[in-house]
Motif scaffolding. Structure first.
Motif, PDB file in Angstrom:
ATOM      1  N   GLN A  10      29.999  33.459  13.702  1.00  0.00           N
ATOM      2  CA  GLN A  10      28.623  32.966  13.708  1.00  0.00           C
ATOM      3  C   GLN A  10      28.414  32.088  12.481  1.00  0.00           C
ATOM      4  OE1 GLN A  10      25.318  32.861  12.325  1.00  0.00           O
ATOM      5  NE2 GLN A  10      25.225  31.621  14.164  1.00  0.00           N
ATOM      6  N   GLY A  11      28.328  30.769  12.696  1.00  0.00           N
ATOM      7  CA  GLY A  11      28.222  29.817  11.610  1.00  0.00           C
ATOM      8  C   GLY A  11      26.820  29.286  11.410  1.00  0.00           C
ATOM      9  N   THR A  12      26.688  28.356  10.486  1.00  0.00           N
ATOM     10  CA  THR A  12      25.376  27.840  10.108  1.00  0.00           C
ATOM     11  C   THR A  12      24.749  26.977  11.186  1.00  0.00           C
ATOM     12  OG1 THR A  12      26.191  27.798   7.828  1.00  0.00           O
ATOM     13  CG2 THR A  12      24.142  26.618   8.283  1.00  0.00           C
ATOM     14  N   THR A  79      32.663  37.558  11.979  1.00  0.00           N
ATOM     15  CA  THR A  79      32.609  36.801  10.734  1.00  0.00           C
ATOM     16  C   THR A  79      31.383  35.921  10.772  1.00  0.00           C
ATOM     17  OG1 THR A  79      33.820  35.341   9.238  1.00  0.00           O
ATOM     18  CG2 THR A  79      34.136  34.974  11.591  1.00  0.00           C
ATOM     19  N   ASN A  80      30.812  35.617   9.637  1.00  0.00           N
ATOM     20  CA  ASN A  80      29.450  35.081   9.649  1.00  0.00           C
ATOM     21  C   ASN A  80      29.142  34.177   8.469  1.00  0.00           C
ATOM     22  OD1 ASN A  80      29.603  37.937   8.389  1.00  0.00           O
ATOM     23  ND2 ASN A  80      27.779  37.061   7.434  1.00  0.00           N
ATOM     24  N   THR A 163      22.360  40.725   6.405  1.00  0.00           N
ATOM     25  CA  THR A 163      22.907  39.390   6.570  1.00  0.00           C
ATOM     26  C   THR A 163      23.322  39.269   8.040  1.00  0.00           C
ATOM     27  OG1 THR A 163      24.893  40.344   5.549  1.00  0.00           O
ATOM     28  CG2 THR A 163      23.560  38.876   4.206  1.00  0.00           C
ATOM     29  N   VAL A 164      23.845  38.131   8.443  1.00  0.00           N
ATOM     30  CA  VAL A 164      24.047  37.874   9.873  1.00  0.00           C
ATOM     31  C   VAL A 164      25.015  38.866  10.510  1.00  0.00           C
ATOM     32  CG1 VAL A 164      24.976  36.186  11.510  1.00  0.00           C
ATOM     33  CG2 VAL A 164      23.376  35.450   9.733  1.00  0.00           C
ATOM     34  N   ASP A 165      26.025  39.312   9.768  1.00  0.00           N
ATOM     35  CA  ASP A 165      26.950  40.317  10.317  1.00  0.00           C
ATOM     36  C   ASP A 165      26.215  41.582  10.718  1.00  0.00           C
ATOM     37  OD1 ASP A 165      26.600  40.491   7.396  1.00  0.00           O
ATOM     38  OD2 ASP A 165      27.812  42.295   7.562  1.00  0.00           O
ATOM     39  N   ALA A 239      33.706  40.483   8.053  1.00  0.00           N
ATOM     40  CA  ALA A 239      33.870  39.816   6.758  1.00  0.00           C
ATOM     41  C   ALA A 239      33.065  38.535   6.760  1.00  0.00           C
ATOM     42  CB  ALA A 239      35.338  39.512   6.469  1.00  0.00           C
ATOM     43  N   GLY A 240      32.465  38.221   5.617  1.00  0.00           N
ATOM     44  CA  GLY A 240      31.821  36.930   5.464  1.00  0.00           C
ATOM     45  C   GLY A 240      32.818  35.819   5.725  1.00  0.00           C
TER      46      GLY A 240
END
Length: 494
Positions: A10-12, A79-80, A163-165, A239-240
């Motif tokens: 999941q990206g920006t 991952t995010n 956070t997004v995760d 993980a980020g």
């Protein structure tokens, strides 16, 4: 027989789902962009439901398109985009406000206040971070201060932060798991990386109730189960994005480094068990580790605007229709014609850390064409990364022998060659370029025995492509001098 690991990346600006098999082969992927929200100058938000729906849509489409059944999936990894901050109702799961994105600068005045009050050194010592609006803590405080009733509800335990995760895990497990991993926790400016726990002193200072925080675990263990068509699939890797890419590149040992070219650019070097304090504007962060392992750490440098400059040229400037056109335009001229573009749209990250720097174009003449500006934009990605590498080499006292790279922009051969030229070192590009998703897959697979060890993962890695430097040291120094002059002008915009 379990055949696959499913990675959710999941990206920006987009969400992506990718399937990997036991040989680390990417079987297929599905990606979807989602809207960016800019309520005011310097503010960036996402609708949390857009994050979830785009991610869920990618996942279901991927399985349908490749005719994969849930019982063939051994595990799921997440991952995010890091630092992006969400707050939602613990009972209903409904967000109380849009996600405040890592790029958002609305809390810059709060950061200035922290620094004036002498908290800068405390934060850096405890968290490894340099106080900045980039991180989550001031974003949480902003939501609690500006959403009616939010602070009282948070203190009563009615609201969750994540956070997004954490948001994705919550949705996948239908609200049963409110958990994050150490890599994401270490990016909040609330997590003590020496003691590996939420820091009570920082929580009090930022006014963040402990009741709203997720449980923190390693990056590789079973966090819960996603219900996929009635089949419970373990979610066992988190993980980020940058730490996932470090792991996905096989940077398991101290001294290994990689640079990811995405919306931003992120250079990380594994420092092993040592918390390496930077004297050159870099951050210390937690690296991904397996269950029951002691923490590992990394030095990190962050470029806020990397590949995002391509989107700006496409969407705002209308210089081209498809991002793939940028390489052709950049190589249609022999150089940038003396033009430098500093894409400080949301300030400058490492090693400068100037929240108020603004985008600047220098060197324009009557002969400047669109192609020169496009080339200067591409070059800016490499220049910013070169500044990070120089800072990291000063910190560790040893020059990098080569740079491992990953991320979407590494498909651009011009950018990779220019990067090699401007740092004077080989660039190593992996066969599987989606190493962020691959890192999440590694972490998920190791937790459930799909793969047995790091050694097995390294043995199965595909060969890399190399870009070698091709310009003289004098030419390199002259180009960098011009770049640093332009950066100075960007930082003069107060």
């Amino acid at each position: 027989m379990k055949k696959y690991i499913l990675s959710l990346d999941q990206g920006t600006t987009s969400s992506r789902a990718i399937l990997f098999d036991r040989d680390q082969t990417m079987i297929g992927s599905v990606a979807r962009e989602f809207p960016q929200i800019y309520p005011r100058e310097g503010w960036v938000e996402h609708d949390p439901q857009d994050i979830w729906s785009s991610m869920y849509g990618c996942m279901t489409e991927l399985l349908a398109h490749y005719d994969v059944t849930p019982d063939e999936i051994a595990a799921l990894g997440i991952t995010n985009q890091r630092e992006t901050t969400l707050v939602w109702d613990r009972k209903t799961g409904f967000p109380v406000y849009n996600a405040i994105v890592w790029q958002c600068r609305r809390t810059a005045p709060l950061v200035e206040e922290l620094t004036r009050d002498g908290w800068g050194d405390v934060i850096r010592e405890k968290t490894g971070l340099i106080p900045d609006a980039y991180f989550s803590a001031t974003k949480i405080r902003w939501i609690l201060d500006h959403v009616k009733g939010a602070r009282d509800r948070a203190e009563a335990g009615e609201l969750c932060f994540g956070t997004v995760d954490t948001w994705l895990l919550w949705k996948l497990t239908e609200g049963l798991a409110h958990i994050t991993d150490r890599t994401n926790a270490s990016r909040t400016m609330l997590y003590n990386i020496h003691e590996n726990r939420w820091d009570d002193e920082l929580l009090r200072h930022f006014g963040v109730p402990k009741a709203m925080l997720p449980e923190v675990r390693s990056s590789s263990e079973i966090f819960g189960h996603a219900n996929l068509g009635g089949i419970p699939v373990p979610v066992s890797g988190i993980a980020g994005d940058q730490q996932a890419a470090l792991f996905g590149q096989g940077c398991f040992s101290a001294g290994d480094a990689k640079n990811t070219y995405g919306t931003g650019c992120f250079l990380l070097m594994n420092t092993g068990a040592e918390i390496k304090k930077s004297e050159n504007g870099l951050l210390c962060t937690v690296a991904a580790t397996l269950k029951d392992e002691p923490p590992q750490y990394a030095l990190e440098g962050s470029v806020f605007t990397g590949g995002a400059v391509t989107q700006w040229l496409r969407d705002e400037m209308k210089f081209f229709h498809e991002s793939a056109e940028i390489e052709k335009l950049a190589t249609s001229v022999p150089d940038s014609g003396g033009v430098y573009l500093v894409p400080a749209f949301t300030g400058l990250g490492a090693p400068w850390w100037d929240m108020y720097a603004r985008g600047t174009i220098t060197g324009i003449t009557r002969g400047t064409r669109r192609e020169h500006i496009v080339r200067a934009a591409e070059e800016s990605i490499a220049y910013q990364s070169a500044d990070l590498i120089a800072a990291m080499e000063r910190d560790v006292g040893v020059p990098l022998k080569a740079l491992r790279v990953d991320g979407g922009a590494t498909r651009d051969n011009f950018l990779m060659q220019f990067q090699a030229d401007i740092i004077g070192k080989p660039i190593l590009r992996p066969a599987v370029r989606e190493t962020t998703a691959l890192g999440a897959a590694y972490l998920a697979g190791l937790a459930v025995g799909f793969w047995q060890s790091r050694e097995e993962l390294k043995a199965k890695r595909c060969h890399e492509e190399s870009f070698e430097p091709s310009i003289t040291a004098e030419a390199r120094e002259k180009m960098l001098d011009g770049w640093h002059t332009a950066v100075g002008m960007a930082m003069g915009h107060k």
